[in-house]
Design a protein around this motif. Structure first.
Motif, PDB file in Angstrom:
ATOM      1  N   HIS A 179       0.836  -1.205   0.000  1.00 31.66           N
ATOM      2  CA  HIS A 179       0.000   0.000   0.000  1.00 31.66           C
ATOM      3  C   HIS A 179       0.874   1.260   0.000  1.00 31.66           C
ATOM      4  N   ALA A 180       1.967   1.231   0.751  1.00 28.16           N
ATOM      5  CA  ALA A 180       2.881   2.378   0.798  1.00 28.16           C
ATOM      6  C   ALA A 180       3.474   2.649  -0.579  1.00 28.16           C
ATOM      7  N   TRP A 181       3.841   1.588  -1.293  1.00 29.20           N
ATOM      8  CA  TRP A 181       4.384   1.736  -2.651  1.00 29.20           C
ATOM      9  C   TRP A 181       3.352   2.375  -3.574  1.00 29.20           C
ATOM     10  N   ALA A 182       2.122   1.833  -3.570  1.00 30.92           N
ATOM     11  CA  ALA A 182       1.071   2.326  -4.466  1.00 30.92           C
ATOM     12  C   ALA A 182       0.740   3.790  -4.188  1.00 30.92           C
ATOM     13  N   THR A 183       0.765   4.161  -2.911  1.00 32.53           N
ATOM     14  CA  THR A 183       0.485   5.540  -2.512  1.00 32.53           C
ATOM     15  C   THR A 183       1.531   6.504  -3.057  1.00 32.53           C
ATOM     16  N   ALA A 184       2.806   6.116  -2.934  1.00 33.75           N
ATOM     17  CA  ALA A 184       3.887   6.982  -3.410  1.00 33.75           C
ATOM     18  C   ALA A 184       3.815   7.160  -4.926  1.00 33.75           C
ATOM     19  N   VAL A 185       3.485   6.091  -5.639  1.00 34.35           N
ATOM     20  CA  VAL A 185       3.351   6.163  -7.097  1.00 34.35           C
ATOM     21  C   VAL A 185       2.278   7.184  -7.484  1.00 34.35           C
ATOM     22  N   GLU A 186       1.142   7.123  -6.816  1.00 32.51           N
ATOM     23  CA  GLU A 186       0.045   8.056  -7.139  1.00 32.51           C
ATOM     24  C   GLU A 186       0.402   9.489  -6.764  1.00 32.51           C
ATOM     25  N   THR A 187       1.104   9.660  -5.644  1.00 31.13           N
ATOM     26  CA  THR A 187       1.470  11.013  -5.205  1.00 31.13           C
ATOM     27  C   THR A 187       2.435  11.665  -6.184  1.00 31.13           C
ATOM     28  N   ILE A 188       3.488  10.935  -6.548  1.00 35.79           N
ATOM     29  CA  ILE A 188       4.448  11.478  -7.518  1.00 35.79           C
ATOM     30  C   ILE A 188       3.763  11.684  -8.866  1.00 35.79           C
ATOM     31  N   GLY A 189       2.872  10.760  -9.225  1.00 31.97           N
ATOM     32  CA  GLY A 189       2.125  10.901 -10.471  1.00 31.97           C
ATOM     33  C   GLY A 189       1.286  12.170 -10.492  1.00 31.97           C
ATOM     34  N   THR A 190       0.676  12.502  -9.344  1.00 31.29           N
ATOM     35  CA  THR A 190      -0.108  13.735  -9.223  1.00 31.29           C
ATOM     36  C   THR A 190       0.791  14.953  -9.449  1.00 31.29           C
ATOM     37  N   TYR A 191       1.953  14.925  -8.836  1.00 29.76           N
ATOM     38  CA  TYR A 191       2.891  16.045  -8.966  1.00 29.76           C
ATOM     39  C   TYR A 191       3.377  16.208 -10.411  1.00 29.76           C
ATOM     40  N   LEU A 192       3.684  15.089 -11.059  1.00 26.30           N
ATOM     41  CA  LEU A 192       4.209  15.132 -12.433  1.00 26.30           C
ATOM     42  C   LEU A 192       3.105  15.286 -13.473  1.00 26.30           C
ATOM     43  N   ASN A 193       1.844  15.137 -13.030  1.00 20.43           N
ATOM     44  CA  ASN A 193       0.689  15.174 -13.922  1.00 20.43           C
ATOM     45  C   ASN A 193       0.765  14.063 -14.973  1.00 20.43           C
ATOM     46  N   HIS A 194       1.184  12.867 -14.507  1.00 20.45           N
ATOM     47  CA  HIS A 194       1.249  11.666 -15.347  1.00 20.45           C
ATOM     48  C   HIS A 194       0.707  10.486 -14.547  1.00 20.45           C
ATOM     49  N   SER A 195       0.097   9.542 -15.230  1.00 19.30           N
ATOM     50  CA  SER A 195      -0.409   8.350 -14.558  1.00 19.30           C
ATOM     51  C   SER A 195       0.697   7.299 -14.476  1.00 19.30           C
ATOM     52  N   LEU A 196       1.586   7.476 -13.510  1.00 19.14           N
ATOM     53  CA  LEU A 196       2.688   6.530 -13.347  1.00 19.14           C
ATOM     54  C   LEU A 196       2.180   5.122 -13.084  1.00 19.14           C
ATOM     55  N   LYS A 197       1.038   5.017 -12.375  1.00 19.57           N
ATOM     56  CA  LYS A 197       0.524   3.681 -12.050  1.00 19.57           C
ATOM     57  C   LYS A 197       0.070   2.936 -13.314  1.00 19.57           C
ATOM     58  N   SER A 198      -0.157   3.683 -14.392  1.00 16.05           N
ATOM     59  CA  SER A 198      -0.500   3.070 -15.676  1.00 16.05           C
ATOM     60  C   SER A 198       0.716   3.011 -16.598  1.00 16.05           C
ATOM     61  N   SER A 199       1.899   3.173 -15.995  1.00 14.08           N
ATOM     62  CA  SER A 199       3.172   3.114 -16.734  1.00 14.08           C
ATOM     63  C   SER A 199       3.295   4.224 -17.762  1.00 14.08           C
ATOM     64  N   GLU A 200       2.755   5.397 -17.428  1.00 13.96           N
ATOM     65  CA  GLU A 200       2.886   6.561 -18.299  1.00 13.96           C
ATOM     66  C   GLU A 200       3.610   7.667 -17.542  1.00 13.96           C
ATOM     67  N   GLY A 201       4.611   8.264 -18.159  1.00 17.24           N
ATOM     68  CA  GLY A 201       5.333   9.343 -17.502  1.00 17.24           C
ATOM     69  C   GLY A 201       6.824   9.239 -17.730  1.00 17.24           C
ATOM     70  N   PRO A 202       7.605  10.093 -17.047  1.00 18.33           N
ATOM     71  CA  PRO A 202       9.067  10.097 -17.226  1.00 18.33           C
ATOM     72  C   PRO A 202       9.680   8.730 -16.917  1.00 18.33           C
ATOM     73  N   GLU A 203      10.542   8.285 -17.802  1.00 17.06           N
ATOM     74  CA  GLU A 203      11.141   6.950 -17.688  1.00 17.06           C
ATOM     75  C   GLU A 203      11.929   6.778 -16.392  1.00 17.06           C
ATOM     76  N   GLU A 204      12.599   7.835 -15.948  1.00 19.52           N
ATOM     77  CA  GLU A 204      13.415   7.726 -14.736  1.00 19.52           C
ATOM     78  C   GLU A 204      12.567   7.408 -13.504  1.00 19.52           C
ATOM     79  N   TRP A 205      11.348   7.952 -13.466  1.00 26.21           N
ATOM     80  CA  TRP A 205      10.455   7.679 -12.336  1.00 26.21           C
ATOM     81  C   TRP A 205       9.820   6.299 -12.458  1.00 26.21           C
ATOM     82  N   LEU A 206       9.500   5.888 -13.658  1.00 27.36           N
ATOM     83  CA  LEU A 206       8.947   4.545 -13.862  1.00 27.36           C
ATOM     84  C   LEU A 206       9.964   3.485 -13.442  1.00 27.36           C
TER      85      LEU A 206
END
Length: 365
Positions: A179-206
């Motif tokens: 749960h902690a992992w999933a939360t951090a992914v969504e938080t950073i995704g919100t900041y970057l304005n990308h859906s990291l949890k759907s594997s979309e966004g900057p490669e370095e963060w993925l």
């Protein structure tokens, strides 16, 4: 009790999904005032709100099961957000809105992996009226993104309320670490304005989150994330520490945190909570609704999502859980709260130091 019933055929629901994908994906501009858009949004809102009754009955069953497995487990339910629905329809070209399996989602966060398996087995073995039509073990077979959890998808079946038969409800079972992992992914995704949890966004963060997911799998003694099987535990931990420093992860996450005093609530008692995160102002607003006012909650949910579709930098979700504290624990990403994730990164650093202190076989001989 204020639960919605279906007003439209499934073919109209599917058509509404396609319309929303087309309009919200248009480079020409978001035609959010068009009659076509408003009609499609109205149909989606009705379809989504119809999952309220089934998910409510599933939550009662889940809480009963947890009494003997993990009484302190965190339980929460939510109706899928419009941006997430549209993104999923875009990603999976053959998917239809009426067939989407996670419009109504239920989550159990338990303390250990053993309790995850106990709850999973209880669902599989105990008599249950509803049809299990999907099972996904993302712990034994983690996603390449680093995501790990158990998903059980049921098709609702109840002779007393046949109007809800055929709706899908998804149950997620995960540990606090997952749960902690999933939360951090969504938080950073919100900041970057990308859906990291759907594997979309900057490669370095993925890559970072996939690496951390693999490190967390070592902590729980489960299979590593695909692509990182060749890295030993020691090398995985070392890579996480290096990437955490390189990306300034801890500083970023701590800066995102929303202070408790910035949470505004209407202080009404209610079983349902509409959380609205204003990312720019770092503020969270919570609207509380009783079961009798669920239709009003869904109406407001749709209204705020319409503002988001116009470009307003908000995130919103309609959920059901206990106190404000349990709300923060169940949906910390809406409070930009990733303290638990940072704590686990610290744990990896400590573990890495211990691994380095253990002499190798060559050194011992």
């Amino acid at each position: 009790m204020g639960f919605s019933t279906l007003k439209y055929s499934r073919s109209k629901v599917n058509k509404a999904g396609k319309t929303l994908v087309g309009l919200l994906s248009s480079d020409v501009g978001k035609k959010t005032e068009d009659r076509e858009f408003l009609r499609a949004l109205s149909i989606l809102n009705n379809w989504r709100s119809c999952h309220g009754y089934p998910i409510n009955t599933f939550q009662a069953t889940l809480r009963t099961k947890l009494k003997s497995i993990d009484p302190k487990a965190l339980v929460a339910q939510r109706l899928k957000r419009l941006p997430s629905i549209v993104l999923k329809l875009k990603r999976f070209k053959n998917m239809q809105l009426a067939r989407m399996q996670d419009i109504g989602g239920l989550r159990a966060v338990v303390s250990t992996l053993k309790k995850v398996r106990q709850l999973e087995l209880n669902y599989k073995k105990a008599p249950f009226n509803h049809e299990l039509c999907g099972y996904y073990d993302y712990i034994e077979n983690p996603k390449s993104s680093g995501y790990r959890s158990i998903h059980l998808v049921y098709k609702y079946r109840n002779l007393r309320v046949p109007e809800y038969n055929g709706l899908y409800i998804e149950i997620q079972i995960r540990t606090k670490l997952q749960h902690a992992w999933a939360t951090a992914v969504e938080t950073i995704g919100t900041y970057l304005n990308h859906s990291l949890k759907s594997s979309e966004g900057p490669e370095e963060w993925l890559r970072f989150f996939a690496l951390v997911g693999s490190a967390f799998s070592y902590l729980e003694k489960t299979p590593p994330v695909p692509g990182y099987e060749g890295l030993s535990k020691e090398k995985t931990f070392k890579a996480v520490i290096e990437k955490t420093a390189e990306l300034g992860v801890k500083d970023k996450l701590q800066a995102f945190s929303v202070a408790t005093q910035h949470i505004k609530t209407d202080n009404k008692k209610g079983s349902y909570h509409l959380i609205v995160l204003d990312f720019e102002k770092r503020r969270v607003r919570i609207y509380n609704y009783s079961k009798e006012n669920l239709k009003e909650a869904n109406k407001t949910y749709g209204k705020i999502e319409r503002e988001i579709s116009k470009g307003k930098h908000l995130q919103t979700v309609l959920v059901s859980t206990g106190s404000i504290q349990s709300l923060r624990q169940a949906y910390p990403n809406y409070f930009l709260d990733t303290q638990e994730f940072v704590k686990q990164l610290d744990r990896i650093e400590v573990a890495a130091k211990k691994l380095n202190q253990v002499p190798s076989k060559k050194q011992r001989t």
